[in-house]
Write an enzyme that holds these catalytic residues in place. Structure first.
Site, PDB file in Angstrom:
ATOM      1  N   HIS A 105       0.800  -1.229   0.000  1.00 14.18           N
ATOM      2  CA  HIS A 105       0.000   0.000   0.000  1.00 14.18           C
ATOM      3  C   HIS A 105       0.836   1.285   0.000  1.00 14.18           C
ATOM      4  CE1 HIS A 105      -3.531  -2.307   0.073  1.00 14.18           C
ATOM      5  NE2 HIS A 105      -3.827  -2.321   1.353  1.00 14.18           N
ATOM      6  N   HIS A 175      -9.580   2.857   0.267  1.00  8.98           N
ATOM      7  CA  HIS A 175      -9.638   1.724   1.189  1.00  8.98           C
ATOM      8  C   HIS A 175     -10.768   1.863   2.219  1.00  8.98           C
ATOM      9  CE1 HIS A 175      -7.953  -1.615   3.540  1.00  8.98           C
ATOM     10  NE2 HIS A 175      -7.143  -1.844   2.529  1.00  8.98           N
ATOM     11  N   GLU A 309     -11.712  -2.579  -3.330  1.00 10.67           N
ATOM     12  CA  GLU A 309     -10.606  -1.746  -3.800  1.00 10.67           C
ATOM     13  C   GLU A 309     -10.444  -1.885  -5.316  1.00 10.67           C
ATOM     14  OE1 GLU A 309      -7.175  -2.721  -1.119  1.00 10.67           O
ATOM     15  OE2 GLU A 309      -8.717  -3.849  -0.095  1.00 10.67           O
TER      16      GLU A 309
HETATM   17  C1  FUC Z   1      -6.094  -4.877   2.255  1.00 14.19           C
HETATM   18  C2  FUC Z   1      -5.455  -6.203   2.087  1.00 14.19           C
HETATM   19  C3  FUC Z   1      -4.302  -6.481   2.877  1.00 14.19           C
HETATM   20  C4  FUC Z   1      -4.103  -5.745   4.153  1.00 14.19           C
HETATM   21  C5  FUC Z   1      -4.725  -4.395   4.219  1.00 14.19           C
HETATM   22  C6  FUC Z   1      -4.950  -3.779   5.530  1.00 14.19           C
HETATM   23  O1  FUC Z   1      -6.113  -4.132   1.109  1.00 14.19           O
HETATM   24  O2  FUC Z   1      -5.235  -6.566   0.747  1.00 14.19           O
HETATM   25  O3  FUC Z   1      -4.070  -7.847   3.009  1.00 14.19           O
HETATM   26  O4  FUC Z   1      -4.346  -6.518   5.247  1.00 14.19           O
HETATM   27  O5  FUC Z   1      -5.674  -4.084   3.322  1.00 14.19           O
END
Ligand code: FUC
Length: 345
Positions: A105, A175, A309
């Site tokens: 990320h 997210h 996402e």
């Molecule tokens: C998501 C997942 C990951 C991670 C994160 C906090 O996008 O793909 O595995 O744990 O967020």
């Protein structure tokens, strides 16, 4: 349409503001310019009751200590990059290794952990950020804009625009953890998801694509006719077990801007339809949601929210068969994801 701006604290002597966009139906989206975090989305249930449908905190400090990427914009590269390194034009780049030996990320201080510039635009807010060459190890100075707008059809739009002065990698997402029950009353196990997707990416123990593109047919990954999230949580399919009992997988979308992602909570009657320009959606069911602070007096725990996402494929730089996430000098990165909130009685 109405837009409100309020103070939300300060970080490194930079002011942080919260912006609330309210449409004529009373639907509200609130976001802050730290990480472009969406802190609240208020939408009606089948009885017209407005409640929050994303996980969010009340104060900046709780976001600073959060490790769940709650509501934030993720970049430069969403998802993982194996070994935290890649090659571009024969040159090796090492990026932050913040997930065991891998990159996750955008790194230690990705787009989710910086203060963005913000200005009010028609029907919303435009956030902008200059990511300097070498930031988290990435090449090129990158200018990025993220626009959040809302319309009177209860559609919330995220528009991403970026350019670089040197070849780099870019695939950005949001997210947000959705929970359509309202104010996180219940977890998301009874939410049903419909995906126009025939294939998903198999992951290894590091949660990184192996390169194998798997068919969804006859697996708990078949969401084509709608399926409750619980199916993957209770399943013994090795891919569900591997990610901590649930989903954390990229699904390849068969089509775009075609009602390709639909989430529904039958009890509240709330629906969310997501449409995107992107080739994939990573469905993450909060299998590793860490307790930090309560969200709306509810203790944050596994499965309290689901992330949808929309993005390029994780680790694409190491798989030539995946769509490229390279952004070249002079090229314009432009992508839209639309979230439409509705009711189904
Ligand atoms: C998501 C997942 C990951 C991670 C994160 C906090 O996008 O793909 O595995 O744990 O967020």
């Amino acid at each position: 349409m109405q837009i409100m701006k309020e103070s939300f604290g300060e970080l490194d002597h930079k002011p942080v503001f919260s912006f609330t966009i309210i449409n004529d139906q009373g639907v509200e989206v609130t976001a802050i310019n730290y990480g472009c975090i969406i802190t609240r989305i208020m939408v009606p249930d089948k009885n017209g009751v407005l409640e929050n449908v994303v996980l969010g905190y009340e104060v900046l400090e709780d976001y600073l200590s959060d490790s769940n990427y709650l509501g934030a914009i993720i970049g430069r590269v969403a998802g993982r990059i194996r070994g935290g390194s890649f090659e571009l034009d024969g040159k090796k780049y090492t990026v932050a290794q913040n997930d065991r030996t891998n990159h996750l990320h955008g790194g230690i201080q990705g787009f989710d952990k910086v203060v963005w510039n913000a200005k009010i635009i028609e029907d919303g807010v435009c956030f902008s950020y200059e990511s300097k060459e070498g930031e988290e190890g990435y090449p090129g100075n990158l200018s990025i804009e993220v626009m959040y707008t809302l319309n009177n059809d209860n559609e919330f739009l995220i528009r991403y625009e970026a350019k670089t002065d040197q070849k780099t990698l870019l695939t950005v997402t949001n997210h947000s953890y959705f929970n359509l029950s309202g104010n996180s009353k219940k977890n998301i196990l009874n939410h049903s998801l419909t995906l126009k997707s025939d294939e998903f990416l198999e992951l290894d123990e590091g949660l990184i694509p192996t390169g194998h593109i798997a068919e969804v047919t006859n697996t708990p990954f078949d969401f084509r006719l709608g399926e409750v999230i619980e199916t993957g949580v209770t399943s013994t399919h090795p891919q569900n077990v591997l990610v901590g009992n649930g989903y954390d997988h990229p699904f390849l979308l068969n089509s775009n801007h075609d009602n390709e992602i639909m989430l529904k909570d039958s009890e509240s009657g709330r629906t969310l339809t997501v449409e995107t320009d992107e080739p994939a959606v990573v469905v993450y069911t909060g299998n590793a949601l860490q307790y930090n602070k309560d969200v709306q007096d509810v203790r944050t725990s596994k499965y309290l929210g689901i992330c949808l996402e929309t993005q390029g494929l994780p680790d694409a730089i190491h798989h030539s068969q995946f769509p490229s996430i390279i952004l070249d000098k002079g090229q314009r990165y432009s992508s839209i994801t639309k979230y439409k909130f509705g009711i189904k009685r």
